[in-house]
Design a protein around this motif. Structure first.
Motif, PDB file in Angstrom:
ATOM      1  N   LEU A   1       0.828  -1.215   0.000  1.00  0.00           N
ATOM      2  CA  LEU A   1       0.000   0.000   0.000  1.00  0.00           C
ATOM      3  C   LEU A   1       0.860   1.262   0.000  1.00  0.00           C
ATOM      4  O   LEU A   1       0.542   2.236  -0.679  1.00  0.00           O
ATOM      5  N   ASP A   2       1.947   1.233   0.772  1.00  0.00           N
ATOM      6  CA  ASP A   2       2.817   2.418   0.834  1.00  0.00           C
ATOM      7  C   ASP A   2       3.345   2.758  -0.552  1.00  0.00           C
ATOM      8  O   ASP A   2       3.498   3.931  -0.907  1.00  0.00           O
ATOM      9  N   GLN A   3       3.626   1.735  -1.309  1.00  0.00           N
ATOM     10  CA  GLN A   3       4.218   1.950  -2.613  1.00  0.00           C
ATOM     11  C   GLN A   3       3.307   2.709  -3.587  1.00  0.00           C
ATOM     12  O   GLN A   3       3.786   3.436  -4.445  1.00  0.00           O
ATOM     13  N   VAL A   4       1.981   2.534  -3.439  1.00  0.00           N
ATOM     14  CA  VAL A   4       1.094   3.213  -4.396  1.00  0.00           C
ATOM     15  C   VAL A   4       0.607   4.571  -3.894  1.00  0.00           C
ATOM     16  O   VAL A   4      -0.030   5.314  -4.646  1.00  0.00           O
ATOM     17  N   ALA A   5       0.905   4.883  -2.628  1.00  0.00           N
ATOM     18  CA  ALA A   5       0.621   6.221  -2.098  1.00  0.00           C
ATOM     19  C   ALA A   5      -0.787   6.731  -2.438  1.00  0.00           C
ATOM     20  O   ALA A   5      -0.967   7.691  -3.179  1.00  0.00           O
ATOM     21  N   LEU A   6      -1.779   6.059  -1.872  1.00  0.00           N
ATOM     22  CA  LEU A   6      -3.172   6.497  -2.024  1.00  0.00           C
ATOM     23  C   LEU A   6      -3.405   7.731  -1.156  1.00  0.00           C
ATOM     24  O   LEU A   6      -2.543   8.088  -0.340  1.00  0.00           O
ATOM     25  N   THR A   7      -4.552   8.379  -1.307  1.00  0.00           N
ATOM     26  CA  THR A   7      -4.881   9.474  -0.381  1.00  0.00           C
ATOM     27  C   THR A   7      -5.093   8.843   1.003  1.00  0.00           C
ATOM     28  O   THR A   7      -5.395   7.647   1.108  1.00  0.00           O
ATOM     29  N   PRO A   8      -4.983   9.619   2.081  1.00  0.00           N
ATOM     30  CA  PRO A   8      -5.178   9.052   3.426  1.00  0.00           C
ATOM     31  C   PRO A   8      -6.529   8.334   3.570  1.00  0.00           C
ATOM     32  O   PRO A   8      -6.598   7.263   4.185  1.00  0.00           O
ATOM     33  N   GLU A   9      -7.585   8.888   2.992  1.00  0.00           N
ATOM     34  CA  GLU A   9      -8.908   8.258   3.096  1.00  0.00           C
ATOM     35  C   GLU A   9      -8.949   6.926   2.346  1.00  0.00           C
ATOM     36  O   GLU A   9      -9.494   5.939   2.834  1.00  0.00           O
ATOM     37  N   GLN A  10      -8.374   6.926   1.146  1.00  0.00           N
ATOM     38  CA  GLN A  10      -8.361   5.691   0.344  1.00  0.00           C
ATOM     39  C   GLN A  10      -7.515   4.629   1.029  1.00  0.00           C
ATOM     40  O   GLN A  10      -7.872   3.451   1.087  1.00  0.00           O
ATOM     41  N   ASP A  11      -6.389   5.055   1.558  1.00  0.00           N
ATOM     42  CA  ASP A  11      -5.476   4.130   2.224  1.00  0.00           C
ATOM     43  C   ASP A  11      -6.147   3.509   3.444  1.00  0.00           C
ATOM     44  O   ASP A  11      -6.088   2.293   3.652  1.00  0.00           O
ATOM     45  N   GLU A  12      -6.813   4.335   4.224  1.00  0.00           N
ATOM     46  CA  GLU A  12      -7.440   3.853   5.448  1.00  0.00           C
ATOM     47  C   GLU A  12      -8.516   2.811   5.150  1.00  0.00           C
ATOM     48  O   GLU A  12      -8.667   1.817   5.854  1.00  0.00           O
ATOM     49  N   LYS A  13      -9.240   3.060   4.075  1.00  0.00           N
ATOM     50  CA  LYS A  13     -10.314   2.136   3.689  1.00  0.00           C
ATOM     51  C   LYS A  13      -9.754   0.743   3.348  1.00  0.00           C
ATOM     52  O   LYS A  13     -10.271  -0.279   3.801  1.00  0.00           O
ATOM     53  N   PHE A  14      -8.695   0.725   2.566  1.00  0.00           N
ATOM     54  CA  PHE A  14      -8.076  -0.552   2.162  1.00  0.00           C
ATOM     55  C   PHE A  14      -7.434  -1.226   3.375  1.00  0.00           C
ATOM     56  O   PHE A  14      -7.608  -2.426   3.612  1.00  0.00           O
ATOM     57  N   TRP A  15      -6.722  -0.423   4.162  1.00  0.00           N
ATOM     58  CA  TRP A  15      -5.992  -0.966   5.325  1.00  0.00           C
ATOM     59  C   TRP A  15      -6.967  -1.531   6.363  1.00  0.00           C
ATOM     60  O   TRP A  15      -6.735  -2.605   6.925  1.00  0.00           O
ATOM     61  N   ASP A  16      -8.065  -0.843   6.604  1.00  0.00           N
ATOM     62  CA  ASP A  16      -9.094  -1.339   7.521  1.00  0.00           C
ATOM     63  C   ASP A  16      -9.601  -2.696   7.083  1.00  0.00           C
ATOM     64  O   ASP A  16      -9.742  -3.610   7.888  1.00  0.00           O
ATOM     65  N   TYR A  17      -9.888  -2.788   5.809  1.00  0.00           N
ATOM     66  CA  TYR A  17     -10.407  -4.062   5.290  1.00  0.00           C
ATOM     67  C   TYR A  17      -9.395  -5.184   5.493  1.00  0.00           C
ATOM     68  O   TYR A  17      -9.737  -6.241   6.024  1.00  0.00           O
ATOM     69  N   VAL A  18      -8.143  -4.978   5.077  1.00  0.00           N
ATOM     70  CA  VAL A  18      -7.185  -6.097   5.171  1.00  0.00           C
ATOM     71  C   VAL A  18      -6.813  -6.436   6.610  1.00  0.00           C
ATOM     72  O   VAL A  18      -6.586  -7.602   6.913  1.00  0.00           O
ATOM     73  N   THR A  19      -6.792  -5.441   7.495  1.00  0.00           N
ATOM     74  CA  THR A  19      -6.474  -5.785   8.886  1.00  0.00           C
ATOM     75  C   THR A  19      -7.590  -6.637   9.490  1.00  0.00           C
ATOM     76  O   THR A  19      -7.314  -7.617  10.187  1.00  0.00           O
ATOM     77  N   HIS A  20      -8.822  -6.296   9.197  1.00  0.00           N
ATOM     78  CA  HIS A  20      -9.935  -7.116   9.711  1.00  0.00           C
ATOM     79  C   HIS A  20      -9.956  -8.499   9.066  1.00  0.00           C
ATOM     80  O   HIS A  20     -10.145  -9.506   9.742  1.00  0.00           O
ATOM     81  N   ALA A  21      -9.767  -8.529   7.761  1.00  0.00           N
ATOM     82  CA  ALA A  21      -9.787  -9.817   7.057  1.00  0.00           C
ATOM     83  C   ALA A  21      -8.657 -10.716   7.558  1.00  0.00           C
ATOM     84  O   ALA A  21      -8.842 -11.927   7.751  1.00  0.00           O
ATOM     85  N   ALA A  22      -7.486 -10.131   7.799  1.00  0.00           N
ATOM     86  CA  ALA A  22      -6.335 -10.923   8.257  1.00  0.00           C
ATOM     87  C   ALA A  22      -6.610 -11.510   9.642  1.00  0.00           C
ATOM     88  O   ALA A  22      -6.308 -12.679   9.915  1.00  0.00           O
ATOM     89  N   GLN A  23      -7.218 -10.703  10.497  1.00  0.00           N
ATOM     90  CA  GLN A  23      -7.565 -11.198  11.842  1.00  0.00           C
ATOM     91  C   GLN A  23      -8.545 -12.373  11.735  1.00  0.00           C
ATOM     92  O   GLN A  23      -8.398 -13.388  12.417  1.00  0.00           O
ATOM     93  N   PHE A  24      -9.482 -12.251  10.835  1.00  0.00           N
ATOM     94  CA  PHE A  24     -10.507 -13.281  10.621  1.00  0.00           C
ATOM     95  C   PHE A  24      -9.894 -14.589  10.101  1.00  0.00           C
ATOM     96  O   PHE A  24     -10.417 -15.676  10.313  1.00  0.00           O
ATOM     97  N   MET A  25      -8.756 -14.489   9.408  1.00  0.00           N
ATOM     98  CA  MET A  25      -8.117 -15.673   8.812  1.00  0.00           C
ATOM     99  C   MET A  25      -7.291 -16.470   9.816  1.00  0.00           C
ATOM    100  O   MET A  25      -6.945 -17.615   9.562  1.00  0.00           O
ATOM    101  N   VAL A  26      -6.969 -15.863  10.969  1.00  0.00           N
ATOM    102  CA  VAL A  26      -6.176 -16.581  11.982  1.00  0.00           C
ATOM    103  C   VAL A  26      -6.973 -17.812  12.429  1.00  0.00           C
ATOM    104  O   VAL A  26      -8.139 -17.707  12.790  1.00  0.00           O
ATOM    105  N   ASN A  27      -6.326 -18.978  12.347  1.00  0.00           N
ATOM    106  CA  ASN A  27      -7.048 -20.211  12.668  1.00  0.00           C
ATOM    107  C   ASN A  27      -6.337 -21.115  13.665  1.00  0.00           C
ATOM    108  O   ASN A  27      -6.795 -22.201  13.969  1.00  0.00           O
ATOM    109  N   THR A  28      -5.198 -20.655  14.186  1.00  0.00           N
ATOM    110  CA  THR A  28      -4.495 -21.431  15.210  1.00  0.00           C
ATOM    111  C   THR A  28      -3.566 -20.513  15.985  1.00  0.00           C
ATOM    112  O   THR A  28      -3.127 -19.487  15.463  1.00  0.00           O
ATOM    113  N   LEU A  29      -3.256 -20.901  17.221  1.00  0.00           N
ATOM    114  CA  LEU A  29      -2.364 -20.062  18.024  1.00  0.00           C
ATOM    115  C   LEU A  29      -0.921 -20.514  17.919  1.00  0.00           C
ATOM    116  O   LEU A  29      -0.022 -19.813  18.353  1.00  0.00           O
ATOM    117  N   GLU A  30      -0.692 -21.717  17.354  1.00  0.00           N
ATOM    118  CA  GLU A  30       0.718 -22.142  17.231  1.00  0.00           C
ATOM    119  C   GLU A  30       1.054 -22.693  15.859  1.00  0.00           C
ATOM    120  O   GLU A  30       0.160 -22.917  15.056  1.00  0.00           O
TER     121      GLU A  30
END
Ligand code: HEM
Length: 124
Positions: A95-124
């Motif tokens: 994301l840093d490489q494409v330098a979106l506007t702060p609003e655009q960046d936040e929207k994408f980053w919010d989505y992937v951080t939530h999706a990544a958390q949802f994908m966690v399926n084990t603690l070890e």
């Protein structure tokens, strides 16, 4: 209607984000062993087409792969909190490489951080 996909520059922007992300994955000691194929190219393509579709671009992903069912598709891989952190670090670089506007960046980053958390399926 203008989609978020169009707004941030269409296919080329997504391609650049995902290319940078996969550069990171390719040399990551935690993530690389999770990827079953020696050639990361096909995995990169699937992820790219998924994101393109998710944000309102062409539906090539669904036409070829069907319903994403992402949590199920990640079940064969041990997605630990540590793997998630590594994954997000490389996505951040993309994301840093494409330098979106702060609003655009936040929207994408919010989505992937939530999706990544949802994908966690084990603690070890
Ligand atoms: C949290 C850390 C994550 C790890 C360690 C991880 C790992 C993997 C691995 C090992 C694969 C198989 C590679 C292949 O396609 O052959 C895969 C596939 C995929 N991942 Fe992830 N992933 C993570 C998060 C995410 C997130 C957050 C998304 C979506 C925003 C995502 C989207 C996908 C897609 C679309 C595929 C291909 C699915 C298909 O087979 O059609 N992943 N991931």
């Amino acid at each position: 209607m203008t989609t978020y996909y169009d707004e941030i520059g269409g296919f080329e922007t997504f391609r650049r984000i995902v290319a940078k992300f996969y550069e990171g994955v390719a040399t990551d000691e935690v993530l690389r062993p999770l990827y079953p194929e020696e050639d990361l190219g096909p995995a990169e393509e699937r992820f790219l087409l998924f994101l393109v579709q998710y944000w309102g671009g062409p539906t090539t992903y669904g036409d070829t792969r069907g319903h994403p069912r992402l949590r199920m598709r990640h079940a064969p891989f041990a997605v630990t909190p540590e793997a998630k952190d590594h994954w997000l670090k490389h996505f951040r670089a993309g994301l840093d490489q494409v330098a979106l506007t702060p609003e655009q960046d936040e929207k994408f980053w919010d989505y992937v951080t939530h999706a990544a958390q949802f994908m966690v399926n084990t603690l070890e």
